[in-house]
Design a protein around this motif. Sequence first.
Motif, PDB file in Angstrom:
ATOM      1  N   ILE A  98       0.900  -1.027   0.203  1.00 14.62           N
ATOM      2  CA  ILE A  98      -0.009  -0.363   0.405  1.00 14.62           C
ATOM      3  C   ILE A  98       0.379   1.504   0.186  1.00 14.62           C
ATOM      4  CG2 ILE A  98      -1.942   1.227   1.456  1.00 14.62           C
ATOM      5  CD1 ILE A  98      -2.087  -1.254   2.321  1.00 14.62           C
ATOM      6  N   PRO A  99       0.706   2.776  -0.550  1.00 14.67           N
ATOM      7  CA  PRO A  99       1.136   3.345  -1.219  1.00 14.67           C
ATOM      8  C   PRO A  99       1.019   4.740   0.292  1.00 14.67           C
ATOM      9  CG  PRO A  99       0.136   3.702  -2.662  1.00 14.67           C
ATOM     10  CD  PRO A  99      -0.190   2.151  -2.600  1.00 14.67           C
ATOM     11  N   PHE A 100       2.287   4.946   0.326  1.00 16.79           N
ATOM     12  CA  PHE A 100       2.164   6.596   0.812  1.00 16.79           C
ATOM     13  C   PHE A 100       1.105   7.102  -0.259  1.00 16.79           C
ATOM     14  CE2 PHE A 100       3.055  10.275   2.892  1.00 16.79           C
ATOM     15  CZ  PHE A 100       3.580  10.417   3.994  1.00 16.79           C
ATOM     16  N   PRO A 101       0.197   8.333   0.404  1.00 13.97           N
ATOM     17  CA  PRO A 101      -0.175   8.861   0.059  1.00 13.97           C
ATOM     18  C   PRO A 101       0.373   9.856  -0.843  1.00 13.97           C
ATOM     19  CG  PRO A 101      -1.501   8.517   1.541  1.00 13.97           C
ATOM     20  CD  PRO A 101       0.057   8.003   2.029  1.00 13.97           C
ATOM     21  N   GLN A 102       0.421  10.612  -2.353  1.00 19.07           N
ATOM     22  CA  GLN A 102       1.191  11.090  -3.043  1.00 19.07           C
ATOM     23  C   GLN A 102       1.589  11.976  -2.916  1.00 19.07           C
ATOM     24  OE1 GLN A 102       0.304  10.689  -7.455  1.00 19.07           O
ATOM     25  NE2 GLN A 102       2.165  11.547  -8.333  1.00 19.07           N
ATOM     26  N   TYR A 103       0.423  12.567  -2.657  1.00 17.60           N
ATOM     27  CA  TYR A 103       0.259  14.116  -2.053  1.00 17.60           C
ATOM     28  C   TYR A 103       1.080  14.868  -0.715  1.00 17.60           C
ATOM     29  CZ  TYR A 103      -0.716  14.267  -7.451  1.00 17.60           C
ATOM     30  OH  TYR A 103      -1.094  14.388  -9.043  1.00 17.60           O
ATOM     31  N   GLU A 104       0.893  13.868  -0.124  1.00 15.61           N
ATOM     32  CA  GLU A 104       0.529  14.003   1.231  1.00 15.61           C
ATOM     33  C   GLU A 104       2.064  14.137   1.955  1.00 15.61           C
ATOM     34  OE1 GLU A 104      -1.599  14.299   3.914  1.00 15.61           O
ATOM     35  OE2 GLU A 104      -2.122  12.904   4.571  1.00 15.61           O
ATOM     36  N   LYS A 105       1.794  14.960   2.262  1.00 17.92           N
ATOM     37  CA  LYS A 105       3.592  15.372   3.826  1.00 17.92           C
ATOM     38  C   LYS A 105       4.473  14.359   4.143  1.00 17.92           C
ATOM     39  CE  LYS A 105       3.307  20.797   2.743  1.00 17.92           C
ATOM     40  NZ  LYS A 105       3.880  22.024   3.711  1.00 17.92           N
ATOM     41  N   PHE A 106       5.724  14.567   3.586  1.00 15.03           N
ATOM     42  CA  PHE A 106       6.304  13.522   4.294  1.00 15.03           C
ATOM     43  C   PHE A 106       6.828  13.803   6.005  1.00 15.03           C
ATOM     44  CE2 PHE A 106       9.721  10.086   5.480  1.00 15.03           C
ATOM     45  CZ  PHE A 106       8.932   9.088   3.889  1.00 15.03           C
ATOM     46  N   ASN A 107       5.715  13.431   7.246  1.00 12.28           N
ATOM     47  CA  ASN A 107       7.053  14.301   8.324  1.00 12.28           C
ATOM     48  C   ASN A 107       6.317  13.588   9.597  1.00 12.28           C
ATOM     49  OD1 ASN A 107       3.517  14.836   9.063  1.00 12.28           O
ATOM     50  ND2 ASN A 107       3.968  17.192   7.982  1.00 12.28           N
ATOM     51  N   VAL A 108       6.458  13.023  11.112  1.00 11.10           N
ATOM     52  CA  VAL A 108       6.014  12.020  11.879  1.00 11.10           C
ATOM     53  C   VAL A 108       4.522  12.000  11.728  1.00 11.10           C
ATOM     54  CG1 VAL A 108       5.640  11.796  14.316  1.00 11.10           C
ATOM     55  CG2 VAL A 108       7.962  12.661  13.015  1.00 11.10           C
ATOM     56  N   ALA A 109       3.920  13.134  11.071  1.00 12.94           N
ATOM     57  CA  ALA A 109       2.035  13.014  11.630  1.00 12.94           C
ATOM     58  C   ALA A 109       1.802  12.611  10.260  1.00 12.94           C
ATOM     59  CB  ALA A 109       1.786  14.435  11.537  1.00 12.94           C
ATOM     60  N   THR A 110       2.032  12.685   9.578  1.00 10.55           N
ATOM     61  CA  THR A 110       1.731  12.260   8.182  1.00 10.55           C
ATOM     62  C   THR A 110       1.661  10.620   8.287  1.00 10.55           C
ATOM     63  OG1 THR A 110       3.169  13.237   6.893  1.00 10.55           O
ATOM     64  CG2 THR A 110       1.418  14.161   7.157  1.00 10.55           C
ATOM     65  N   LEU A 111       3.216  10.594   8.518  1.00  9.01           N
ATOM     66  CA  LEU A 111       4.052   9.041   8.573  1.00  9.01           C
ATOM     67  C   LEU A 111       2.878   8.031  10.102  1.00  9.01           C
ATOM     68  CD1 LEU A 111       7.518   9.714   8.116  1.00  9.01           C
ATOM     69  CD2 LEU A 111       6.071   8.346   6.476  1.00  9.01           C
ATOM     70  N   THR A 112       2.762   8.878  10.835  1.00  2.98           N
ATOM     71  CA  THR A 112       2.131   7.998  11.900  1.00  2.98           C
ATOM     72  C   THR A 112       0.364   7.903  11.253  1.00  2.98           C
ATOM     73  OG1 THR A 112       3.475   9.042  14.131  1.00  2.98           O
ATOM     74  CG2 THR A 112       0.875   8.318  14.254  1.00  2.98           C
ATOM     75  N   LYS A 113      -0.114   8.421  11.379  1.00  2.00           N
ATOM     76  CA  LYS A 113      -1.438   8.697  10.780  1.00  2.00           C
ATOM     77  C   LYS A 113      -1.303   6.946   9.462  1.00  2.00           C
ATOM     78  CE  LYS A 113      -4.162  10.982   7.859  1.00  2.00           C
ATOM     79  NZ  LYS A 113      -4.632  12.043   6.298  1.00  2.00           N
ATOM     80  N   PHE A 114      -0.296   6.883   8.417  1.00  2.00           N
ATOM     81  CA  PHE A 114      -0.464   6.487   7.959  1.00  2.00           C
ATOM     82  C   PHE A 114      -0.253   4.706   8.019  1.00  2.00           C
ATOM     83  CE2 PHE A 114       2.339   4.047   4.206  1.00  2.00           C
ATOM     84  CZ  PHE A 114       1.486   3.507   3.486  1.00  2.00           C
ATOM     85  N   VAL A 115       0.857   4.602   8.528  1.00  2.00           N
ATOM     86  CA  VAL A 115       1.002   3.081   9.893  1.00  2.00           C
ATOM     87  C   VAL A 115       0.215   2.917  10.539  1.00  2.00           C
ATOM     88  CG1 VAL A 115       3.138   2.380  11.201  1.00  2.00           C
ATOM     89  CG2 VAL A 115       3.546   4.100   9.027  1.00  2.00           C
ATOM     90  N   SER A 116      -0.217   3.540  11.678  1.00  2.00           N
ATOM     91  CA  SER A 116      -0.803   3.007  12.167  1.00  2.00           C
ATOM     92  C   SER A 116      -2.862   3.004  10.992  1.00  2.00           C
ATOM     93  CB  SER A 116      -1.575   4.495  13.374  1.00  2.00           C
ATOM     94  OG  SER A 116      -2.277   5.625  12.589  1.00  2.00           O
ATOM     95  N   LYS A 117      -3.187   3.041  10.636  1.00  3.30           N
ATOM     96  CA  LYS A 117      -4.346   3.055   8.986  1.00  3.30           C
ATOM     97  C   LYS A 117      -4.016   1.845   9.803  1.00  3.30           C
ATOM     98  CE  LYS A 117      -6.961   3.521   5.514  1.00  3.30           C
ATOM     99  NZ  LYS A 117      -8.406   3.489   5.902  1.00  3.30           N
ATOM    100  N   TYR A 118      -2.565   0.776   9.023  1.00  2.00           N
ATOM    101  CA  TYR A 118      -2.606  -0.550   7.971  1.00  2.00           C
ATOM    102  C   TYR A 118      -1.740  -1.138   9.595  1.00  2.00           C
ATOM    103  CZ  TYR A 118      -3.919   2.066   3.991  1.00  2.00           C
ATOM    104  OH  TYR A 118      -4.181   2.220   3.521  1.00  2.00           O
ATOM    105  N   ALA A 119      -1.738  -0.796  10.565  1.00  3.35           N
ATOM    106  CA  ALA A 119      -1.214  -1.821  11.598  1.00  3.35           C
ATOM    107  C   ALA A 119      -1.229  -0.877  13.148  1.00  3.35           C
ATOM    108  CB  ALA A 119       0.216  -1.670  10.765  1.00  3.35           C
TER     109      ALA A 119
END
Length: 234
Positions: A98-119
């Motif tokens: 599952i790819p990280f959203p293309q237009y999302e900024k890459f920082n701790v907050a967005t990474l946390t949101k992404f990873v916690s959704k699937y794990a």
Amino acid sequence: LLLDSITFPKVVPSSNYAVVVLVTNKASIGDYGTDSIREDYIYFAKEGETNGKADSILFTQVIVNGAQNQKLSNQIGVPKGFQHPLLFIYPKNSKEAIPFPQYEKFNVATLTKFVSKYADFYYGIPGLVEPMTAIANKFARSDKETQEKLYREADKILTKVHDFEYKDSKYYIKVMKNILSDGIGYIQNELKRLDNIIESDKISDDKKRELARKRNIINQFHYDDDISTTHNEL
């Protein structure tokens, strides 16, 4: 953990871990954008493992060097000729990245949101309260009936949070209540409102930090395709 075409099949799929993979083109290392993304990822992984809840997460990297690992990167879903690093996650028992959203900024907050959704992952950034965040991640994607149940569940949790989490927890509930009454459009409207205030010169730094906490919270209610930023640095 550095993976290649030999070690990757031994790790993915995994019944014990969700596997996060950052794929980097070696030729782009030294470029500011590439190095910045890699540094942010390494920091996030180390912090998540040390100070977060990451027992079921495996943070990995794949370096593409010419033909080396090219086939593997294509298998993961990386387009040919990519420049900057791309992030993916393999949930437990999954062969599909599952790819990280293309237009999302890459920082701790967005990474946390992404990873916690699937794990099963949690990393505390300013404003976030773990049990409330778990509800928020489900809330915006749920139907009205489920949202009302989640709202009642959050209200019960409010009586159990620590004193220092109470104020932030109340804001989660306020957001849920407003989504129920005003619809999902409330999220974007509130984010714009907070942005305008934070970016103005009319409030103190302390007030900006307070509003940034609220913005971090409301970002947890976003749909996957929402494009958002989080003022986690405040």
